[in-house]
Write a protein that holds these residues in place. Structure first.
Motif, PDB file in Angstrom:
ATOM      1  N   ARG A  68      -8.984  14.909  -0.048  1.00  0.00           N
ATOM      2  CA  ARG A  68      -8.790  15.017  -1.436  1.00  0.00           C
ATOM      3  C   ARG A  68      -6.731  14.925  -1.420  1.00  0.00           C
ATOM      4  N   VAL A  69      -6.079  15.785  -0.897  1.00  0.00           N
ATOM      5  CA  VAL A  69      -4.990  16.096  -0.971  1.00  0.00           C
ATOM      6  C   VAL A  69      -4.025  15.099   0.092  1.00  0.00           C
ATOM      7  N   VAL A  70      -4.799  15.006   1.616  1.00  0.00           N
ATOM      8  CA  VAL A  70      -4.245  14.366   2.636  1.00  0.00           C
ATOM      9  C   VAL A  70      -4.653  12.981   1.734  1.00  0.00           C
ATOM     10  N   ARG A  71      -4.928  12.434   1.552  1.00  0.00           N
ATOM     11  CA  ARG A  71      -4.914  11.734   1.178  1.00  0.00           C
ATOM     12  C   ARG A  71      -3.893  10.700  -0.102  1.00  0.00           C
ATOM     13  N   GLY A  72      -3.719  12.277  -0.225  1.00  0.00           N
ATOM     14  CA  GLY A  72      -2.202  11.868  -1.358  1.00  0.00           C
ATOM     15  C   GLY A  72      -0.922  12.487  -0.933  1.00  0.00           C
ATOM     16  N   LEU A  73      -1.474  12.608   0.093  1.00  0.00           N
ATOM     17  CA  LEU A  73      -0.144  13.216   1.038  1.00  0.00           C
ATOM     18  C   LEU A  73       0.050  11.824   2.329  1.00  0.00           C
ATOM     19  N   LEU A  74      -0.846  10.860   2.770  1.00  0.00           N
ATOM     20  CA  LEU A  74      -0.447   9.914   2.938  1.00  0.00           C
ATOM     21  C   LEU A  74       0.057   8.291   2.040  1.00  0.00           C
ATOM     22  N   ARG A  75      -0.514   8.807   0.836  1.00  0.00           N
ATOM     23  CA  ARG A  75      -0.414   7.808  -0.431  1.00  0.00           C
ATOM     24  C   ARG A  75       1.002   7.708  -0.422  1.00  0.00           C
ATOM     25  N   ARG A  76       1.345   8.778  -0.665  1.00  0.00           N
ATOM     26  CA  ARG A  76       3.856   9.502  -0.565  1.00  0.00           C
ATOM     27  C   ARG A  76       4.403   9.057   0.673  1.00  0.00           C
ATOM     28  N   ALA A  77       3.576   8.651   1.050  1.00  0.00           N
ATOM     29  CA  ALA A  77       4.509   9.560   3.080  1.00  0.00           C
ATOM     30  C   ALA A  77       4.567   8.233   3.607  1.00  0.00           C
ATOM     31  N   LEU A  78       3.547   7.033   3.556  1.00  0.00           N
ATOM     32  CA  LEU A  78       3.718   6.111   4.140  1.00  0.00           C
ATOM     33  C   LEU A  78       4.779   4.900   4.014  1.00  0.00           C
ATOM     34  N   PRO A  79       4.708   4.648   2.579  1.00  0.00           N
ATOM     35  CA  PRO A  79       5.416   3.940   2.337  1.00  0.00           C
ATOM     36  C   PRO A  79       7.407   3.265   3.734  1.00  0.00           C
ATOM     37  N   PRO A  80       7.717   4.622   3.341  1.00  0.00           N
ATOM     38  CA  PRO A  80       9.266   4.823   3.564  1.00  0.00           C
ATOM     39  C   PRO A  80       8.796   4.561   4.850  1.00  0.00           C
ATOM     40  N   VAL A  81       7.922   4.653   5.890  1.00  0.00           N
ATOM     41  CA  VAL A  81       7.552   4.549   6.946  1.00  0.00           C
ATOM     42  C   VAL A  81       6.889   2.543   7.635  1.00  0.00           C
ATOM     43  N   VAL A  82       6.007   2.518   6.442  1.00  0.00           N
ATOM     44  CA  VAL A  82       5.425   0.731   6.848  1.00  0.00           C
ATOM     45  C   VAL A  82       6.428  -0.086   7.276  1.00  0.00           C
TER      46      VAL A  82
END
Length: 569
Positions: free
Chosen positions: A221-235
């Protein structure tokens, strides 16, 4: 509103580009009628009457508006006209080549995602466990900056010419897809991996991550939260990667003799077969614009923010480590430069394709010239042109930074142009030459600098002490000269320095494709292209300019990213 404004700007620029492509027969530096006459009627004399007859046959005597109208109407119908050299329908040739290119591009995107995922998975695990996530070092940053044509050349040398385990040329089996996909996908994968690791590291420092771990949330669940926060500036970076893969098709398909759209476009530019070139460029640029729009919509859906250009990734390591990398990269280049000046008058040095000797430390090239001397002389051609391109892009970005409403959408839209496409346009419009290569590199290098300049200007204008300055009578020009510019010029120059290796490699890539320096110039990309057919007999002639490009990238990135010495108070 921002999404609508950006989309309209993107569509307006796409329309302007299509208009420019449609007018190529009228804007071309070389008379298209002469090219067609030589291709179709090789024994016929180029008299005025003969050229007028060819112009009438092609419809070039109708004027620019009629030429543009007919081409756009044909584009809407899916009719690209007939080839000027072969007379065959362009659509048949181009659409079959498009299928090949899409196959190679799809494989390259798969490589890109695989590299990014493999590199970011350990960072996600460390962040979820509360351990620090380190940034990549200078070597990793330099690898991410290497261009596709250089990786393709090294792949041919290592896996095809020396090891013999993979085929180098053709497109008849799945094995032929491997080296092109790696050459096109590895640079983008390296960039995404570094941006992703940096984004994960920044998000991991936020308070909620520590609170979730303390509350006993499972690691998944922590990994999913990290991805949700980290992905937008990279997309949004996926759009730029897709564009770079589109441009990479020109060089990589040429190196590996893949019958795709990029190779067809380069061949058409060489032959001045403008209908084929127009069709290839329209399809390649359309793919880039579509990828940019998809990435923008994806970023908007994730966070409501469609920022397209993230900040440059950080480079880890102390000053001593960066100085060591600078010495590793710059030392051999300076030695080669000095050797090249010392041997500047020594042109015909010996027999062709000799190996290293006391007289010629790296051997001789295909014309019997000293490889090391030519390498040193080529440094001025490649690095000098890159510094000129960097200065022009910097000046343009600084000017556009004071018009943020124009700079941001223009920068995002112009990110859809790969350097190879810009180089082909410049060649058709102005002819071949090193200055044309500089203009092509500037045309694709200014967008990220302009977006950064607009952000810096916005930050400077919102500083808290400005109201006090205005209350004391400070005028607009005083504020610009004494406050805004000092806060913008330095950081923007550092960012431009980070872009310098990419510009040098862009210059070299155009030289490699025959779109820049002359065929006999010592420029590194042109030297690499000339030496590639003799790779097995004289490998150093090809590997020397490749090593020089790698060394320049390492030295510049280490210098620009070196931590500043702390000041004492």
């Amino acid at each position: 509103m921002a999404l609508l404004r950006g989309s309209l700007t993107r569509l307006a620029i796409l329309l302007a580009v299509l208009v420019a492509i449609g007018l190529l027969p009228w804007l071309a530096d070389r008379d298209p009628a002469l090219s067609v006459l030589r291709a179709r009627y090789p024994g016929r004399e180029a008299t005025d009457a003969a050229l007028d007859a060819v112009r009438a046959e092609l419809g070039l005597d109708a004027g620019p508006l009629a030429i543009l109208r007919d081409w756009l109407a044909g584009l809407l119908r899916g009719d690209f006209g007939a080839s000027w050299t072969s007379g065959e329908p362009v659509a048949e040739t181009v659409l079959s080549a498009l299928g090949v290119s899409l196959t190679v591009m799809g494989a390259a995107l798969a490589v890109t995602f695989a590299v990014a995922a493999l590199a970011c998975a350990p960072a996600l695990r460390r962040a979820a466990e509360g351990r620090p996530v380190g940034a990549g070092g200078v070597a990793v940053a330099a690898f991410a900056a290497l261009p596709d044509f250089l990786i393709a050349t090294l792949g041919v040398a290592v896996f095809a010419a020396w090891a013999g385990i993979l085929p180098a040329y053709g497109f008849t089996s799945p094995l032929h897809l491997l080296l092109p996909a790696l050459a096109m996908g590895l640079p983008g994968g390296g960039v995404l991996a570094r941006l992703g690791r940096d984004a994960i590291g920044r998000v991991a420092a936020e308070d909620w991550v520590r609170q979730w771990r303390t509350a006993g949330y499972r690691r998944g669940r922590v990994v999913r939260g990290l991805l949700r926060r980290a992905l937008p500036p990279v997309v949004p970076q996926f759009a730029i990667i897709s564009v770079s893969i589109t441009g990479a098709a020109v060089a990589v398909e040429t190196i590996f003799a893949v019958p795709g759209l990029g190779r067809a476009a380069l061949a058409a530019a060489d032959a001045q077969d403008l209908p084929v070139l127009q069709a290839c460029m329209a399809l390649l640029i359309g793919f880039g614009f579509a990828a940019g729009l998809v990435a923008r919509l994806a970023a908007r859906a994730l966070t409501g923010d469609a920022t397209a250009i993230p900040t440059a990734p950080t480079v880890s390591g102390g000053r001593r480590g960066h100085l060591a990398w600078i010495a590793v990269g710059a030392g051999p280049l300076l030695a080669a430069l000095a050797y090249g000046f010392a041997r500047s008058g020594d042109i015909a040095t010996g027999s062709r394709l000799d190996g290293p000797s006391a007289a010629h430390w790296l051997g001789t090239d295909e014309l019997g010239r000293d490889v090391l001397a030519r390498l040193g002389q080529g440094a001025l051609w490649t690095a000098g042109a890159a510094f000129l391109a960097c200065g022009l892009a910097y000046a343009l970005a600084l000017a556009l930074g004071f018009a943020p409403r124009l700079a941001h959408p223009l920068a995002e839209a112009c990110n859809s142009f790969p350097v190879a496409i810009a180089g082909m346009l410049v060649v058709v419009l102005l002819g071949r030459g090193q200055f044309g290569a500089v203009l092509a590199v500037v045309a694709v290098s200014w967008p990220p600098l302009a977006a950064h300049a607009a952000e810096l200007v916005a930050q400077a204008r919102t500083a808290g002490h400005l109201e006090a300055r205005r209350a004391l009578g400070a005028g607009r020009w005083w504020m610009l000269r004494r406050h805004t510019l000092p806060l913008v010029v330095g950081p923007l120059a550092a960012h431009a320095g980070l872009r310098l290796p990419g510009m040098a490699l862009g210059i070299a890539s155009l030289g490699f494709l025959g779109l820049g320096a002359g065929a006999d110039a010592p420029e590194w990309g042109a030297s690499l292209a000339r030496s590639l057919p003799y790779l097995e007999r004289a490998p150093l002639a090809a590997l020397a300019p490749a090593a020089a490009m790698i060394a320049l990238t390492v030295a510049v990135m280490a210098a620009v990213a070196m931590p500043q010495r702390a000041t004492r108070h």
